[in-house]
Structures are given as structure tokens and as C-alpha cells.
Scaffold this active site. Structure first.
Site, short mmCIF file in Angstrom:
data_model
loop_
_atom_site.label_atom_id
_atom_site.label_comp_id
_atom_site.label_asym_id
_atom_site.label_seq_id
_atom_site.Cartn_x
_atom_site.Cartn_y
_atom_site.Cartn_z
N TYR A 164 40.54 31.41 41.67
CA TYR A 164 41.38 31.19 40.49
C TYR A 164 40.52 30.98 39.24
O TYR A 164 40.82 31.53 38.18
CB TYR A 164 42.30 29.98 40.70
CG TYR A 164 43.18 30.09 41.94
CD1 TYR A 164 43.70 31.31 42.34
CD2 TYR A 164 43.49 28.97 42.71
CE1 TYR A 164 44.50 31.41 43.48
CE2 TYR A 164 44.29 29.06 43.84
CZ TYR A 164 44.78 30.29 44.22
OH TYR A 164 45.56 30.38 45.34
N GLU B 243 49.45 25.75 42.20
CA GLU B 243 48.83 24.54 42.70
C GLU B 243 48.17 24.84 44.04
O GLU B 243 48.63 25.72 44.79
CB GLU B 243 49.80 23.36 42.79
CG GLU B 243 51.08 23.63 43.46
CD GLU B 243 52.03 22.45 43.34
OE1 GLU B 243 52.23 21.93 42.23
OE2 GLU B 243 52.58 22.08 44.38
C1 COA Z 1 41.74 32.43 49.18
C2 COA Z 1 41.88 33.87 49.67
C3 COA Z 1 43.25 34.39 49.26
C4 COA Z 1 40.77 34.71 49.00
O1 COA Z 1 40.94 36.06 49.42
P1 COA Z 1 39.73 37.12 49.34
O2 COA Z 1 40.31 38.48 49.41
O3 COA Z 1 38.69 36.77 50.32
O4 COA Z 1 39.17 36.85 47.86
P2 COA Z 1 38.32 37.89 46.99
O5 COA Z 1 37.44 38.71 47.88
O6 COA Z 1 39.22 38.62 46.07
O7 COA Z 1 37.41 36.89 46.16
C5 COA Z 1 37.24 36.99 44.76
C6 COA Z 1 36.34 35.84 44.32
O8 COA Z 1 36.96 34.58 44.63
C7 COA Z 1 35.95 33.65 45.07
N1 COA Z 1 36.12 33.35 46.50
C8 COA Z 1 37.05 33.87 47.34
N2 COA Z 1 36.93 33.30 48.57
C9 COA Z 1 35.91 32.42 48.49
C10 COA Z 1 35.32 31.54 49.43
N3 COA Z 1 35.76 31.43 50.69
N4 COA Z 1 34.30 30.76 49.01
C11 COA Z 1 33.84 30.83 47.75
N5 COA Z 1 34.36 31.66 46.79
C12 COA Z 1 35.38 32.44 47.17
C13 COA Z 1 34.61 34.36 44.81
O9 COA Z 1 34.26 34.11 43.46
C14 COA Z 1 35.01 35.80 45.02
O10 COA Z 1 34.12 36.69 44.39
P3 COA Z 1 32.78 37.17 45.19
O11 COA Z 1 33.20 37.55 46.60
O12 COA Z 1 32.30 38.32 44.38
O13 COA Z 1 31.86 35.98 45.19
C15 COA Z 1 41.69 33.96 51.21
O14 COA Z 1 40.54 33.27 51.59
C16 COA Z 1 42.87 33.46 52.02
O15 COA Z 1 43.80 34.21 52.33
N6 COA Z 1 42.85 32.16 52.40
C17 COA Z 1 43.92 31.57 53.21
C18 COA Z 1 45.19 31.37 52.39
C19 COA Z 1 44.92 30.51 51.16
O16 COA Z 1 44.21 29.53 51.21
N7 COA Z 1 45.55 30.91 50.03
C20 COA Z 1 45.37 30.21 48.76
C21 COA Z 1 46.32 29.08 48.58
S1 COA Z 1 47.96 29.70 48.25
#
Ligand code: COA
Length: 152
Positions: free
Chosen positions: A121, A109
């Protein structure tokens, strides 16, 4: 990516590095006690920067496993290391590992406003199956939780 990274199951001695990651890069930090509880009682993976001393945690995923379901509790990537595919790699290690433990469904969630995580996701095949109104506290009030699942 200039930094060489590796992913492995997290162990109790990773606690200080994960606490630091949580404090600096989680918009809603869990704090030391919840992180320690997760390391003791759940499945955990860490992304580390290869060769860094002391250990630097660049990412952490924690999930529970109950019978044939595994639920993502938190994934966090270092703020300076985002959009390089690290979260996608961690999520794939999670799903591939629990699939070998006879898990057939992944659950999670997420805050409705967390569009980056939702995009992550959905890109991995998760589908929204529900919404819990007013589930999370925010600075302005409350917001909904979106429930996602993926059948393995
Ligand atoms: C959400 C989170 C885990 C994503 O980590 P990340 O390493 O940047 O994600 P990835 O590089 O693997 O992204 C894979 C894909 O997800 C999507 N994505 C990830 N972050 C995104 C963003 N800020 N905006 C839009 N799409 C996003 C994209 O489709 C991306 O592919 P692309 O870069 O080729 O477009 C990171 O932003 C984070 O740690 N956020 C704070 C904690 C959090 O909110 N956790 C989730 C709830 S538990």
C-alpha cells in the site's frame, strides 16, 4: 512470470474459483457466504490464468464504493504467485476504475502485523491516517488495524 494472466471485473459465475482462492491463499478466509455477498454487492476484479479450464483465479480484489470514497475490503493473491506484481496491477485497476466513477479517496484498513500488505500500500502512495487498537482477532489475542488513505 511464465503464466499469462488477465484482469477483468469478476462476475457471479467466478464464485467457485474465488472461493477456492480464498480457502487456499487467504490467511483469514472469508468463506462462501461472505465471498458471495461481496460478488453481489461490491466492485470486484479477478486475475485469471489465461486459457485455464476450469477457470483458475490467481487474484481477487473486492471494494465498496460510497459516494466519493472507495474502500478496499480484501485483496488476495494465490500463494504461489506472489511478488510478481499481481497485487500492484489489481490495485491499479481498482483505483483507475473508481476514479472514473468520481471517487476521490481510497480507503483501507490492514492488520498491523501484515507488513507485506502495508509495504504494498505504501508503495502505491497510501498514507497511514489512523490506528484502531485491538481491532482484529488473532490466535494469540488481538491486534491493531492500521487505517490508510490515498487521495486520487
Ligand atoms: C499482500 C498481497 C496481496 C501482496 O500480493 P503480491 O502479488 O505478492 O504483491 P506484489 O507482487 O504486487 O507486490 C508489490 C510490492 O508490494 C510490496 N510487497 C508485497 N508483498 C510483500 C511482502 N511479503 N514483503 C514485503 N513487501 C511486499 C513490495 O514493495 C512489492 O514490490 P517488490 O516485489 O518489487 O519488492 C499477498 O501477499 C496476499 O495475498 N496476502 C494474503 C492476503 C492479504 O494479506 N491481503 C491484504 C489484506 S486485505
Amino acid at each position: 512470470m511464465n503464466v499469462s494472466v488477465s484482469i477483468r471485473p469478476a462476475v457471479l459465475s467466478d464464485l467457485p474459483a474465488i472461493i477456492q482462492l480464498d480457502a487456499l491463499s487467504n490467511p483469514h478466509p472469508w468463506g462462501e457466504k461472505l465471498v458471495a455477498d461481496a460478488l453481489h454487492s461490491r466492485e470486484n476484479w479477478i486475475i485469471e490464468s489465461v486459457g485455464s479450464t476450469p477457470l483458475v483465479a490467481l487474484g481477487w480484489l473486492t471494494a465498496s464504493v460510497v459516494l466519493d470514497q472507495s474502500e478496499l475490503e480484501l485483496i488476495v493473491i494465490d500463494s504461489s504467485m506472489r511478488r510478481q506484481g499481481l497485487a500492484r496491477r489489481l490495485m491499479m485497476v481498482w483505483s483507475e476504475t473508481v476514479a472514473q466513477q468520481d471517487v476521490s479517496e481510497l480507503l483501507l484498513e490492514v492488520r498491523e502485523s501484515n507488513l507485506g500488505a502495508i509495504s504494498l500500500y505504501e508503495s502505491l502512495g497510501f498514507e497511514q491516517v489512523g490506528r484502531r487498537k485491538n481491532y482484529y482477532q488473532t490466535e494469540q489475542g488481538r491486534e491493531a488495524a492500521c487505517l490508510f488513505t490515498r487521495i486520487l
